[in-house]
Design a protein around this motif. Sequence first.
Motif, PDB file in Angstrom:
ATOM      1  N   LEU A  20       0.620  -1.448   0.184  1.00 15.79           N
ATOM      2  CA  LEU A  20      -0.025   0.435  -0.046  1.00 15.79           C
ATOM      3  C   LEU A  20       0.557   1.820   0.267  1.00 15.79           C
ATOM      4  O   LEU A  20       0.628   2.232  -0.690  1.00 15.79           O
ATOM      5  N   LEU A  37      -7.223  -6.649   6.341  1.00 13.03           N
ATOM      6  CA  LEU A  37      -6.391  -7.247   5.743  1.00 13.03           C
ATOM      7  C   LEU A  37      -6.170  -8.256   6.301  1.00 13.03           C
ATOM      8  O   LEU A  37      -6.701  -9.330   6.225  1.00 13.03           O
ATOM      9  N   LYS A  55     -11.720   0.345   1.881  1.00 18.12           N
ATOM     10  CA  LYS A  55     -12.021   0.545   0.015  1.00 18.12           C
ATOM     11  C   LYS A  55     -11.232   1.826  -0.116  1.00 18.12           C
ATOM     12  O   LYS A  55     -10.215   1.588  -1.492  1.00 18.12           O
ATOM     13  N   CYS A  58      -7.364   0.892  -0.775  1.00 23.46           N
ATOM     14  CA  CYS A  58      -7.313  -0.233  -1.914  1.00 23.46           C
ATOM     15  C   CYS A  58      -7.700   0.389  -3.626  1.00 23.46           C
ATOM     16  O   CYS A  58      -6.904   0.127  -4.200  1.00 23.46           O
ATOM     17  N   TRP A  61      -4.466   2.911  -3.841  1.00 18.30           N
ATOM     18  CA  TRP A  61      -3.068   1.479  -4.465  1.00 18.30           C
ATOM     19  C   TRP A  61      -4.175   1.234  -6.372  1.00 18.30           C
ATOM     20  O   TRP A  61      -2.553   1.553  -6.772  1.00 18.30           O
ATOM     21  N   SER A  62      -4.703   1.187  -6.531  1.00 22.89           N
ATOM     22  CA  SER A  62      -5.147   0.511  -7.201  1.00 22.89           C
ATOM     23  C   SER A  62      -5.009   2.021  -8.672  1.00 22.89           C
ATOM     24  O   SER A  62      -4.289   1.391 -10.085  1.00 22.89           O
TER      25      SER A  62
END
Length: 84
Positions: A20, A37, A55, A58, A61-62
């Motif tokens: 992350l 997680l 959420k 992530c 991160w995405s």
Amino acid sequence: MQSKFFISEQEKEKIFCTELVKYGVKYETAVKAARILASGQPDEVLTADEIKIVKEACENWSVQKKRIKRLKSLIKDLAYKDYT
């Protein structure tokens, strides 16, 4: 497929946190999200705040991972064009 190797919750937490942070998630948020997680708890037992933290971390991160992938591809293309 289950792994034949055991990874402790602490190791999972370190791996998640590192990944992350590597892609731009703030350290404090990454630590919280990684802990959640790594716990492996289903969504049903998580609080709304915990779900929100995971959420957001992530999604960040995405987005950043995709951005870096595109930049690497552009650099590779430019480098290839310089040689041709």
